[in-house]
Design a protein around this motif. Structure first.
Motif, mmCIF file in Angstrom:
data_model
loop_
_atom_site.group_PDB
_atom_site.id
_atom_site.type_symbol
_atom_site.label_atom_id
_atom_site.label_comp_id
_atom_site.label_asym_id
_atom_site.label_seq_id
_atom_site.Cartn_x
_atom_site.Cartn_y
_atom_site.Cartn_z
ATOM 1 N N GLU A 52 -47.186 -21.792 57.828
ATOM 2 C CA GLU A 52 -46.878 -20.424 58.231
ATOM 3 C C GLU A 52 -45.697 -19.895 57.430
ATOM 4 N N LEU A 53 -45.988 -19.061 56.426
ATOM 5 C CA LEU A 53 -44.918 -18.458 55.633
ATOM 6 C C LEU A 53 -44.050 -17.538 56.477
ATOM 7 N N ASP A 54 -44.641 -16.907 57.467
ATOM 8 C CA ASP A 54 -43.932 -15.927 58.289
ATOM 9 C C ASP A 54 -43.306 -14.865 57.395
ATOM 10 N N ALA A 55 -44.136 -14.274 56.540
ATOM 11 C CA ALA A 55 -43.651 -13.231 55.630
ATOM 12 C C ALA A 55 -43.109 -12.063 56.434
ATOM 13 N N GLU A 56 -41.883 -11.652 56.140
ATOM 14 C CA GLU A 56 -41.235 -10.601 56.927
ATOM 15 C C GLU A 56 -40.716 -9.439 56.097
ATOM 16 N N GLY A 57 -40.779 -9.545 54.781
ATOM 17 C CA GLY A 57 -40.277 -8.449 53.963
ATOM 18 C C GLY A 57 -40.951 -8.430 52.606
ATOM 19 N N ALA A 58 -41.117 -7.225 52.061
ATOM 20 C CA ALA A 58 -41.705 -7.060 50.726
ATOM 21 C C ALA A 58 -40.962 -5.940 50.015
ATOM 22 N N ALA A 59 -40.873 -6.063 48.690
ATOM 23 C CA ALA A 59 -40.198 -5.047 47.896
ATOM 24 C C ALA A 59 -40.756 -5.101 46.477
ATOM 25 N N THR A 60 -40.559 -4.018 45.730
ATOM 26 C CA THR A 60 -40.919 -3.996 44.313
ATOM 27 C C THR A 60 -39.899 -3.189 43.543
#
Length: 391
Positions: A121-129
């Motif tokens: 479970e990566l538990d991805a909580e944020g993304a940006a570029t």
């Protein structure tokens, strides 16, 4: 597609802007404060946006619906033909998806973006570029339900963005199942956090979130364990926003050099303590001209969550040894949003469970206002809402 219920309550037509006392959100003596009399409370100007048949993960009806309700981060940019393409990440599973923003519609795409090869479970909580790369962060936190360690969440990932398509660059080119070009997976943030005096006590094995015992492990104690929920990138620096620890009405932002994080070397880590108000932590961040917008909301303590408002603030992005009070722009009035049951055939049903804003992107930025798109954990495909937030 059938949506049960209405999207807005009649009260939304009567008033688009309410005012609340600034004393609840703005500390005297702030760097940005101009002794305002009021802070606006803004209601959605549109939404929840239609998302067609919704995201598909081919894991079965119940599992797909659960993942569709777990949108936790968004990173958007324009393709060569000026389509606004967004990478959406989920705190369930290990895959991301794309969506195109078009005339009040979230046009979901089928392309799989595998963030990690394992099934943890990566538990991805944020993304940006930043236009060159996409960045995704795991929460780096213990499991909320029982405080079990989750080393699978201790990753920050980047991969090359294709300026033509606005999606990930693949090899071979144009193959949606091809390898992510310049893919890198860093586990360094864990040790970087351990080296920061402000975070040391909250980083480690078995650091339960908040201050209360997790529901499935009542004998354990909350220790304000780290929990990253926001990510922004600006001028070669990655900014990680923490939902926890949140203490003394403050949340924490950790900034590092993005290239050094993935290639090695000194990341020039800096910690900034942000005044966010009682019971709040950072839930998302996005870079804008001259600074970073913060979405703050309930922290990791269940006892403090009732009544805590969701707030949009502006921070200039400058680190400081003292506590920084950002400029509070608005609170979000979500009282008129109704939960939906979305049906797109018998095999594709999704029911909204709750409204927890966790993903934010800027649609337009003018000298007068930011037009924001905000998606929520607990809503099918994020239940995208737009807001006009005065600057």
């Amino acid at each position: 597609m059938k949506h049960s219920g209405t999207r807005f309550l009649p009260s939304w037509r009567r008033s688009a802007l309410a005012l609340v006392s600034a004393s609840l959100l703005w500390a005297p003596g702030s760097t940005y404060a101009q002794t305002p009399l009021t802070i606006p409370s803004v209601q959605p100007t549109s939404g929840p946006w239609d998302s067609g048949d919704g995201f598909s993960f081919k894991l079965g009806k119940k599992k797909d619906a659960k993942i569709r309700r777990s949108v936790s981060g968004i990173a958007c940019s324009r393709s060569a033909v000026q389509q606004r393409i967004c990478l959406l990440v989920f705190d369930e599973g290990v895959e991301a998806r794309y969506a195109t923003l078009r005339d009040g519609t979230l046009v979901v795409g089928p392309e799989r973006v595998a963030l990690r090869a394992d099934e943890g479970e990566l538990d991805a909580e944020g993304a940006a570029t930043d236009g060159n790369y996409f960045y995704v962060t795991g929460s780096h936190s213990a499991k909320r339900s029982d405080c079990r360690n989750n080393p699978h969440s201790r990753h920050v990932i980047r991969f090359r963005r294709d300026p033509a398509t606005g999606r990930a660059l693949r090899s071979p080119g144009g193959d949606p199942s091809g390898v992510l070009v310049d893919y890198a997976d860093s586990g360094r943030l864990w040790s970087i956090m351990q080296a920061q005096p402000e975070l040391q006590a909250h980083v480690g094995e078995g650091k339960c979130l908040g201050t209360t015992a997790p529901p499935e492990a009542p004998k354990l104690l909350g220790q304000h364990g780290v929990n990253i929920e926001g990510l922004a990138v600006s001028d070669g620096r990655l900014y990680f926003g923490f939902r926890g620890p949140a203490r003394k009405r403050q949340a924490v932002i950790l900034a590092v050099d993005s290239e050094a994080l993935f290639q090695g070397g000194d990341v020039r880590a800096s910690i900034t303590r942000i005044k966010v108000g009682a019971g709040r932590g950072i839930r998302d961040m996005v870079a804008v001209q001259g600074g970073i917008l913060l979405l703050t909301g309930p922290d990791d303590d269940p006892a403090t969550q009732p009544g805590v408002k969701w707030v949009i603030s502006w921070w200039d992005g400058k680190s400081s040894s003292g506590v920084v009070t950002p400029k509070t722009l608005a609170t979000l009035d979500l009282g008129g949003v109704e939960l939906r049951e979305i049906k797109a055939g018998k095999a594709n049903v999704c029911e909204d469970k709750e409204l927890k804003p966790e993903a934010m992107t800027v649609l337009d930025e003018t000298p007068q206002a930011y037009r924001l798109l905000i998606l929520s954990d607990g809503m099918c495909d994020g239940g995208a809402l737009t807001f006009s937030v005065p600057r």
